[in-house]
Structures are given as C-alpha cells and as structure tokens.
Design an enzyme around this catalytic site. Structure first.
Site, short mmCIF file in Angstrom:
data_model
loop_
_atom_site.label_atom_id
_atom_site.label_comp_id
_atom_site.label_asym_id
_atom_site.label_seq_id
_atom_site.Cartn_x
_atom_site.Cartn_y
_atom_site.Cartn_z
N SER A 52 50.82 9.04 -3.32
CA SER A 52 49.65 9.32 -2.23
C SER A 52 49.38 11.01 -2.37
O SER A 52 48.36 11.46 -1.42
CB SER A 52 50.26 9.03 -0.92
N SER B 285 47.37 8.08 0.05
CA SER B 285 47.19 8.05 1.27
C SER B 285 47.03 9.38 2.08
O SER B 285 46.27 9.53 3.17
CB SER B 285 48.35 7.27 2.17
N LYS C 34 49.22 17.14 6.99
CA LYS C 34 48.84 15.38 6.81
C LYS C 34 49.47 15.31 8.40
O LYS C 34 50.40 15.78 8.81
CB LYS C 34 49.65 14.86 5.84
N1 GLN Z 1 49.37 3.34 -2.49
C1 GLN Z 1 50.81 3.13 -2.47
C2 GLN Z 1 50.98 2.50 -1.37
O1 GLN Z 1 50.17 1.86 -0.63
C3 GLN Z 1 51.48 4.69 -2.34
C4 GLN Z 1 51.18 5.21 -0.92
C5 GLN Z 1 52.03 6.66 -0.96
O2 GLN Z 1 52.43 7.03 -1.74
N2 GLN Z 1 52.49 6.87 0.51
O3 GLN Z 1 52.10 2.10 -1.03
#
Ligand code: GLN
Length: 471
Positions: free
Chosen positions: A179, A155, A80
C-alpha cells in the site's frame, strides 16, 4: 505568490532556513492548492487549515528567534487517515469511523509534530487499508493526478495523489502488502516499506498485525530518508518495534553503486506487461553503467505469495476488525463496506476450529519458505530489483467488480511483506503519460543501502521532475 510546483522537502527547507520564505506563506500556498485541486482528485478526507496555520506560526516564531531549524520544520505534509491524530477526525476511510476523533496521536504523528511539520490534512484511502486502487474508500475514489480517469493505486491512495499533485511535500502511508509501494509507483513517487518493526505502529489502526509496516511517500529519495530519520526506532508503546539503533539515512546517501551486487529475480519478470519489463531492464542497465554488478537469481516460492497473503491477511483482519462493535466507539458493523465484509467472512472461516490448521497454519508455513527464499539470495547479492506492479495505472472501475483480479495487482509486492524485508519503490520512467515504478528490495534493516542505490539511479534520471499538469 511562491511557485510550489517544483519543490521538494530539501528545496523548501533551504528556502525556510535562508529566510527567503515564511512557513505561513508556504503553508498558505499549499492549503490554497489543496482546496482548489481536492475537488478534482479527492485526495484529502479532511483538510486541516487551522492546525496547519497554527503549526506554521510556531515555526515562524522559531525563525524570528534565530533558532536552528529541524530539516522538517515548516514542511507541509499529509497524514493517511489510518493514523490517529489527537483532536482531528480519523476515519480509516470507513463510514464506521466517520465521526471518530482520537484522544491521542500515533507515535509517528507525535514524532513528526515534534520535528515541526505542518499537517495540511488527512488523506483518503481504501477503507481499513483493503485495496490496491483507492476505490474501496467509503469517501469516494481518489483520481490519479497524471490521468484523472485512472486509479492512483492503493491503499495509501490519497497520500500519493496529494504528494504527486503538489498539495503537500510528503505524506505518511502504511504498507501491509504493497500500500505504500503501489500508489508510489502509479504516481511517480518514492515510497519505502521499511523492515517490519522499524517504525512504530502505535496509534495506527491495525489491518493485519503480522504484516503492517509504516513508511512515507515523497518526491525524492533524499526527502524519504529525511523523514525516516525522524520516525524510525524503538517505541515503548509498540512491542514489535526493534531496539536496533537507527541509521542516519541521509549520511553518505551519495556513495554510489560501484560493486553493489544486484539480483534480478526471474519470477518477477513473468506475467507482466512487456512495456513494464523493458523499463525495469533499462533502469538496471543504468545501474550497471554506474558500477553495479547484475546477477540472475530465483525466488522459487514467489508463485505462492498472493494465495498465502490472502489467507494470512484476512485472518488477521477478521480478528482486528472484531473490535468495531459500535459499543465503545464508531458506528456498528452494518457500516462496513463490501470489501471489509468479504475479508471478515473469509478470515473468520480460515481461523475457525477445524480449518485453522488447513489454512492459517499452513499459510504461515509457506510464509516461512518465502522468507527463506530471500535469506538465501541475500547471501549472494546485496539488493534485488524488480517491477512494483504488473501493469501501468488502470482505469477507475476497471477491476472493482472483480476482487480476484484486483488481488493479482499485489503479485510483486506481497512477498517482501510476508518476508518482513524492506522494499523501496522508485520511479523509473513513463509509458505515455503513465508512471512506472520499480522495487529495490534488501535484507532486514538495509534501508540505508536501498536509499543509496535509489539515490544513485535518481541522480542519473530525475524522473521526479516530471510533475502532472493539473491547472
Ligand atoms: N492490496 C493489498 C490488500 O488489499 C495491500 C493493502 C495494504 O498494503 N494495506 O490487502
């Protein structure tokens, strides 16, 4: 040329150790496919041909030398773009870091490199990790390999799409509020958010520091356990890592679920698409048939999860993103996208004098209640099973103009994050061609048990064998 479409880490490692294929051939096949399909999927921000070929060559030298291979040696993986990689551009999915090349590796990256993996590229993501769909990337959205008109989840969007499309055999991810689990669920993959502090965050661009957890996305439970064996454990560079010894996560993974007590939290079966609920219930019935015992339980503070998360998380984001002032590295704050700006403004407000007590402090108190819900139920049951997401993968563009409806996609993933407990996403079937995933949640440091339960279910169902049709 070798057919890479049905491989897992385990089957690829077998081929390598039996000398039936060279690491360079395997890498070449994955790189070819990555170049071919990345135009459709946009799962990689950078494809690292030179690095990959060099790493594969090294593994082949070990093979020629007849040395015993580590289980991950020669395995093509994606990283990532939130993970610092020495000499390889690391953008966090944001134009602020478009030209940033780190001078050191994140601990997870150096541990994986030491174990002989081949890095095929840096994967696309919602900028800074903000999002549930992959659409907040400044480098364009990633598409879901099972339906190119839909989101792959975020994400860690590129990590999931790349593994699902067989452009690499595993990828790293970060999970602050879902995410890893969300994109794994939308792409028919196994993704673990370990216990907070089980895997080092050193060298990974910080989002919300009291929540960020590091894990991996794979086709199978066994593959996931193999990688955690390498990355988990204390790191002197991250004071939040636990000194607790690391289990051998693959050992006895096949012990089954006889007598394991599974709790079904009633709050997680409200407000979701009926088709999803049915899939989870049929999965749980399979576990019951295999000997697990089912219990209806309640986590009463679940309804406060999303609001609590969306106070704590932007507060910590506003603090972490303050360092991007354009003075030391990266471009300056004008390059922040709309979502990052929204979170910085919100977080600055909830931390400001006079409002801190009413927002951040209060949210931290509610967080404690959410954690206590889990502590209480884990006195009665061993694990919990519930959906990962309330809907199947939604259409690209469907929620992007409505941030609040996007935030609601996190309804089932934020509470384990706030509590710090581990949670595994496991594929549990399809609605039409669209994957559905379930979460198996356990108490602190129960990763081994989660893999054991996941493995038992996976052996019965083998959903991972259903790969997308892309060429
Ligand atoms: N969807 C969540 C957010 O936008 C989680 C994102 C994440 O786990 N990095 O904060």
């Amino acid at each position: 040329m070798i057919d890479i479409e049905d491989l897992t880490i385990k089957t690829a490692a077998d081929l390598l150790s039996k000398r039936q294929i060279k690491a360079q051939e395997l890498t070449g096949a994955f790189l070819d496919r990555a170049h071919k399909l990345n135009k459709k999927l946009n799962s990689f921000i950078t494809i690292t041909d030179d690095v990959a070929i060099k790493q594969a060559k090294k593994v082949d030298e070990l093979i020629v030398d007849n040395q015993k291979l580590n289980p991950l040696a020669g395995i093509p993986i994606g990283v990532k773009d939130l993970f610092s990689t020495q000499g390889i551009r690391t953008t966090a999915g944001s134009k602020v870091l478009e030209n940033y090349v780190p001078v050191y590796d994140a601990t997870v990256v150096s541990r994986l490199k030491d174990s002989g993996v081949v890095i095929v590229g840096k994967t696309n993501q919602d900028a800074w990790g903000h999002g549930a769909s992959g659409e907040n990337s400044d480098f364009g959205s990633t598409c879901n390999p099972y339906d190119l008109t839909r989101v792959p989840g975020g994400s860690s969007s590129g990590s999931a799409a790349a593994v699902a499309a067989n452009l690499c055999l595993a990828a790293t991810g970060t999970d602050t509020g879902g995410s890893i689990r969300q994109p794994s669920s939308f792409c028919n993959l196994v993704g673990l958010k370990p216990t907070y502090g089980r895997v080092s965050r050193y060298g990974i661009i910080a989002m919300a520091s009291s929540l960020d957890s590091i894990g991996h996305i794979t086709h199978t439970v066994y593959d996931n356990a193999l990688i955690l064996n390498i990355t988990a454990g204390y790191d002197q560079f991250d004071s939040t890592t636990s000194p607790k010894p690391v289990d051998d996560y693959t050992k006895d993974i096949n012990r089954g679920v006889k007598g394991i007590k599974v709790g079904l939290p009633k709050e997680y079966f409200e407000s979701l698409d009926p088709g999803i609920g049915e899939k989870i219930i049929s999965a749980v019935k399979i576990l019951e048939k295999l000997g697990a015992e089912l219990f209806d339980i309640s986590l009463p503070h679940t309804e406060y999860g999303v609001v609590t998360y969306y106070i704590i998380q932007p507060s910590e984001v506003s603090s972490n993103l303050a360092r991007y002032d354009g003075i030391r590295f990266g471009f300056d704050r004008e390059k922040f996208g709309a979502e990052a700006k929204r979170r910085i403004i919100l977080g600055t407000y909830t931390l400001s004098a006079g409002y801190y007590d009413a927002y951040y402090l209060k949210a931290m108190k509610v967080r404690r209640l959410i954690r206590e819900d889990f502590e209480k139920v884990f006195k009665k049951v061993d694990v919990l099973i519930c959906p990962t997401l309330p809907t199947p993968p939604f259409k690209l563009g469907e929620k992007i103009t409505d941030p609040l409806s996007m935030y609601l996609a996190d309804i089932f993933t934020v509470c384990p994050s706030l509590a710090g407990v581990p949670s595994l996403n496991l594929p549990c079937g399809f609605i039409g061609d669209l994957p559905v995933g379930m979460q198996i949640i356990g108490p602190d440091f129960s990763e081994k048990l989660l893999y054991q339960v996941g493995y038992a279910y996976e052996q019965e169902t083998k959903w991972y064998q259903k790969r997308p049709d892309l060429i």
